[in-house]
Design a protein around this motif. Structure first.
Motif, PDB file in Angstrom:
ATOM      1  N   LEU A  99      31.867  39.434  52.569  1.00  0.00           N
ATOM      2  CA  LEU A  99      32.942  39.595  51.684  1.00  0.00           C
ATOM      3  C   LEU A  99      33.890  40.502  52.466  1.00  0.00           C
ATOM      4  O   LEU A  99      33.577  41.415  53.452  1.00  0.00           O
ATOM      5  N   THR A 100      35.273  40.428  52.031  1.00  0.00           N
ATOM      6  CA  THR A 100      36.262  41.396  52.460  1.00  0.00           C
ATOM      7  C   THR A 100      36.543  42.392  51.236  1.00  0.00           C
ATOM      8  O   THR A 100      36.310  42.088  50.326  1.00  0.00           O
ATOM      9  N   GLN A 101      37.164  43.493  51.681  1.00  0.00           N
ATOM     10  CA  GLN A 101      37.605  44.506  50.826  1.00  0.00           C
ATOM     11  C   GLN A 101      38.613  43.793  49.866  1.00  0.00           C
ATOM     12  O   GLN A 101      38.635  43.942  48.589  1.00  0.00           O
ATOM     13  N   ASP A 102      39.644  42.964  50.339  1.00  0.00           N
ATOM     14  CA  ASP A 102      40.403  42.313  49.676  1.00  0.00           C
ATOM     15  C   ASP A 102      39.999  41.202  48.509  1.00  0.00           C
ATOM     16  O   ASP A 102      40.318  41.086  47.584  1.00  0.00           O
ATOM     17  N   GLU A 103      38.741  40.678  49.036  1.00  0.00           N
ATOM     18  CA  GLU A 103      38.129  39.730  47.991  1.00  0.00           C
ATOM     19  C   GLU A 103      37.546  40.418  46.841  1.00  0.00           C
ATOM     20  O   GLU A 103      37.695  40.221  45.684  1.00  0.00           O
ATOM     21  N   ILE A 104      36.878  41.539  47.084  1.00  0.00           N
ATOM     22  CA  ILE A 104      36.317  42.455  46.359  1.00  0.00           C
ATOM     23  C   ILE A 104      37.384  42.896  45.291  1.00  0.00           C
ATOM     24  O   ILE A 104      37.296  42.902  44.113  1.00  0.00           O
ATOM     25  N   ASP A 105      38.413  43.414  45.777  1.00  0.00           N
ATOM     26  CA  ASP A 105      39.576  44.274  45.190  1.00  0.00           C
ATOM     27  C   ASP A 105      40.347  42.991  44.057  1.00  0.00           C
ATOM     28  O   ASP A 105      40.642  43.182  43.131  1.00  0.00           O
ATOM     29  N   ALA A 106      40.576  41.908  44.724  1.00  0.00           N
ATOM     30  CA  ALA A 106      40.996  40.619  43.907  1.00  0.00           C
ATOM     31  C   ALA A 106      40.143  40.225  42.711  1.00  0.00           C
ATOM     32  O   ALA A 106      40.529  40.099  41.406  1.00  0.00           O
ATOM     33  N   LYS A 107      38.755  40.315  43.027  1.00  0.00           N
ATOM     34  CA  LYS A 107      37.622  39.991  41.843  1.00  0.00           C
ATOM     35  C   LYS A 107      37.827  41.182  40.497  1.00  0.00           C
ATOM     36  O   LYS A 107      37.779  40.832  39.573  1.00  0.00           O
ATOM     37  N   ILE A 108      37.927  42.275  41.185  1.00  0.00           N
ATOM     38  CA  ILE A 108      38.058  43.364  40.018  1.00  0.00           C
ATOM     39  C   ILE A 108      39.322  43.415  39.536  1.00  0.00           C
ATOM     40  O   ILE A 108      39.171  43.688  38.285  1.00  0.00           O
ATOM     41  N   ALA A 109      40.225  42.994  39.994  1.00  0.00           N
ATOM     42  CA  ALA A 109      41.882  42.940  39.205  1.00  0.00           C
ATOM     43  C   ALA A 109      41.556  41.701  38.154  1.00  0.00           C
ATOM     44  O   ALA A 109      41.904  41.821  37.007  1.00  0.00           O
ATOM     45  N   GLU A 110      40.874  40.617  38.525  1.00  0.00           N
ATOM     46  CA  GLU A 110      40.791  39.681  37.876  1.00  0.00           C
ATOM     47  C   GLU A 110      40.108  39.813  36.530  1.00  0.00           C
ATOM     48  O   GLU A 110      40.214  39.605  35.371  1.00  0.00           O
ATOM     49  N   LEU A 111      38.936  40.609  36.762  1.00  0.00           N
ATOM     50  CA  LEU A 111      38.021  41.048  35.783  1.00  0.00           C
ATOM     51  C   LEU A 111      38.453  42.018  34.851  1.00  0.00           C
ATOM     52  O   LEU A 111      38.576  41.998  33.369  1.00  0.00           O
ATOM     53  N   ARG A 112      39.510  42.764  35.231  1.00  0.00           N
ATOM     54  CA  ARG A 112      40.352  44.042  34.352  1.00  0.00           C
ATOM     55  C   ARG A 112      41.161  43.404  33.565  1.00  0.00           C
ATOM     56  O   ARG A 112      41.272  43.534  32.489  1.00  0.00           O
ATOM     57  N   ALA A 113      41.943  42.198  34.380  1.00  0.00           N
ATOM     58  CA  ALA A 113      42.980  41.530  33.267  1.00  0.00           C
ATOM     59  C   ALA A 113      42.276  40.469  32.399  1.00  0.00           C
ATOM     60  O   ALA A 113      42.716  40.624  31.106  1.00  0.00           O
ATOM     61  N   ARG A 114      41.184  40.015  32.739  1.00  0.00           N
ATOM     62  CA  ARG A 114      40.375  39.365  31.619  1.00  0.00           C
ATOM     63  C   ARG A 114      39.970  40.108  30.427  1.00  0.00           C
ATOM     64  O   ARG A 114      40.003  39.795  29.234  1.00  0.00           O
ATOM     65  N   TYR A 115      39.417  41.290  30.694  1.00  0.00           N
ATOM     66  CA  TYR A 115      38.926  42.219  29.702  1.00  0.00           C
ATOM     67  C   TYR A 115      40.140  42.693  28.905  1.00  0.00           C
ATOM     68  O   TYR A 115      39.976  42.787  27.771  1.00  0.00           O
ATOM     69  N   ALA A 116      41.232  42.965  29.903  1.00  0.00           N
ATOM     70  CA  ALA A 116      42.452  43.464  28.775  1.00  0.00           C
ATOM     71  C   ALA A 116      42.942  42.285  27.973  1.00  0.00           C
ATOM     72  O   ALA A 116      43.382  42.591  26.644  1.00  0.00           O
ATOM     73  N   ALA A 117      42.785  41.097  28.496  1.00  0.00           N
ATOM     74  CA  ALA A 117      43.152  39.746  27.486  1.00  0.00           C
ATOM     75  C   ALA A 117      42.290  39.974  26.359  1.00  0.00           C
ATOM     76  O   ALA A 117      42.894  39.265  25.442  1.00  0.00           O
ATOM     77  N   ASP A 118      41.009  40.009  26.693  1.00  0.00           N
ATOM     78  CA  ASP A 118      40.210  39.933  25.463  1.00  0.00           C
ATOM     79  C   ASP A 118      40.223  41.159  24.684  1.00  0.00           C
ATOM     80  O   ASP A 118      39.383  41.265  23.584  1.00  0.00           O
ATOM     81  N   GLY A 119      40.960  42.094  24.883  1.00  0.00           N
ATOM     82  CA  GLY A 119      41.145  43.227  24.088  1.00  0.00           C
ATOM     83  C   GLY A 119      39.700  44.191  24.297  1.00  0.00           C
ATOM     84  O   GLY A 119      39.753  45.174  23.255  1.00  0.00           O
ATOM     85  N   LYS A 120      39.310  44.158  25.296  1.00  0.00           N
ATOM     86  CA  LYS A 120      37.998  45.200  25.635  1.00  0.00           C
ATOM     87  C   LYS A 120      38.498  46.437  26.441  1.00  0.00           C
ATOM     88  O   LYS A 120      39.653  46.326  26.938  1.00  0.00           O
ATOM     89  N   GLU A 121      37.561  47.178  26.373  1.00  0.00           N
ATOM     90  CA  GLU A 121      38.101  48.481  27.038  1.00  0.00           C
ATOM     91  C   GLU A 121      37.885  48.214  28.460  1.00  0.00           C
ATOM     92  O   GLU A 121      37.601  47.275  29.085  1.00  0.00           O
ATOM     93  N   GLU A 122      38.858  48.843  29.279  1.00  0.00           N
ATOM     94  CA  GLU A 122      39.174  48.850  30.534  1.00  0.00           C
ATOM     95  C   GLU A 122      37.644  49.051  31.449  1.00  0.00           C
ATOM     96  O   GLU A 122      37.008  49.929  31.102  1.00  0.00           O
ATOM     97  N   ILE A 123      37.752  48.207  32.442  1.00  0.00           N
ATOM     98  CA  ILE A 123      36.543  48.226  33.379  1.00  0.00           C
ATOM     99  C   ILE A 123      36.766  49.608  34.200  1.00  0.00           C
ATOM    100  O   ILE A 123      37.845  49.466  34.970  1.00  0.00           O
ATOM    101  N   THR A 124      35.956  50.514  34.472  1.00  0.00           N
ATOM    102  CA  THR A 124      36.199  51.547  35.411  1.00  0.00           C
ATOM    103  C   THR A 124      35.652  51.287  36.847  1.00  0.00           C
ATOM    104  O   THR A 124      34.821  50.319  37.085  1.00  0.00           O
TER     105      THR A 124
END
Length: 109
Positions: A84-109
């Motif tokens: 994996l690249t750091q960009d791929e990891i960062d993109a997946k983390i951003a995707e998960l944070r956005a998904r959690y925010a859309a679901d009204g869940k607490e932010e992923i740290t």
């Protein structure tokens, strides 16, 4: 010289002996560790993740939980092995944070 993980003989707080119920994400990390480390041709060989975890440094090691250390160690090794690249990891983390925010869940740290 002591490693971050080498705390034998040092003063410490009491050990929590209560049974810990694994969270969903902890089960996922445990499964991922099994998949990449215990295949016929393991991607991460036994002992590599331990070495990666122990090399995280004092500040990081002491602030992360057990499975957060596993996650950091696995990520470090997958980066080192160019899986994996750091960009791929960062993109997946951003995707998960956005998904959690859309679901009204607490932010992923």
């Amino acid at each position: 010289m002591r490693g971050t993980h080498d705390i034998g003989g040092l003063p410490a707080s009491e050990i929590d002996t209560e049974t810990h119920t694994m969270t969903f994400w902890e089960k996922q990390i445990d499964a991922l560790n099994q998949l990449i480390g215990h295949a016929d041709k393991p991607l991460i060989h036994p002992g590599e993740n331990r070495k990666a975890i122990e090399s995280l440094g004092d500040d990081v090691y002491r602030t992360l939980s057990y499975y957060e250390r596993w996650t950091a160690g696995i990520a470090k090794l997958l980066l080192e092995k160019n899986v994996l690249t750091q960009d791929e990891i960062d993109a997946k983390i951003a995707e998960l944070r956005a998904r959690y925010a859309a679901d009204g869940k607490e932010e992923i740290t």
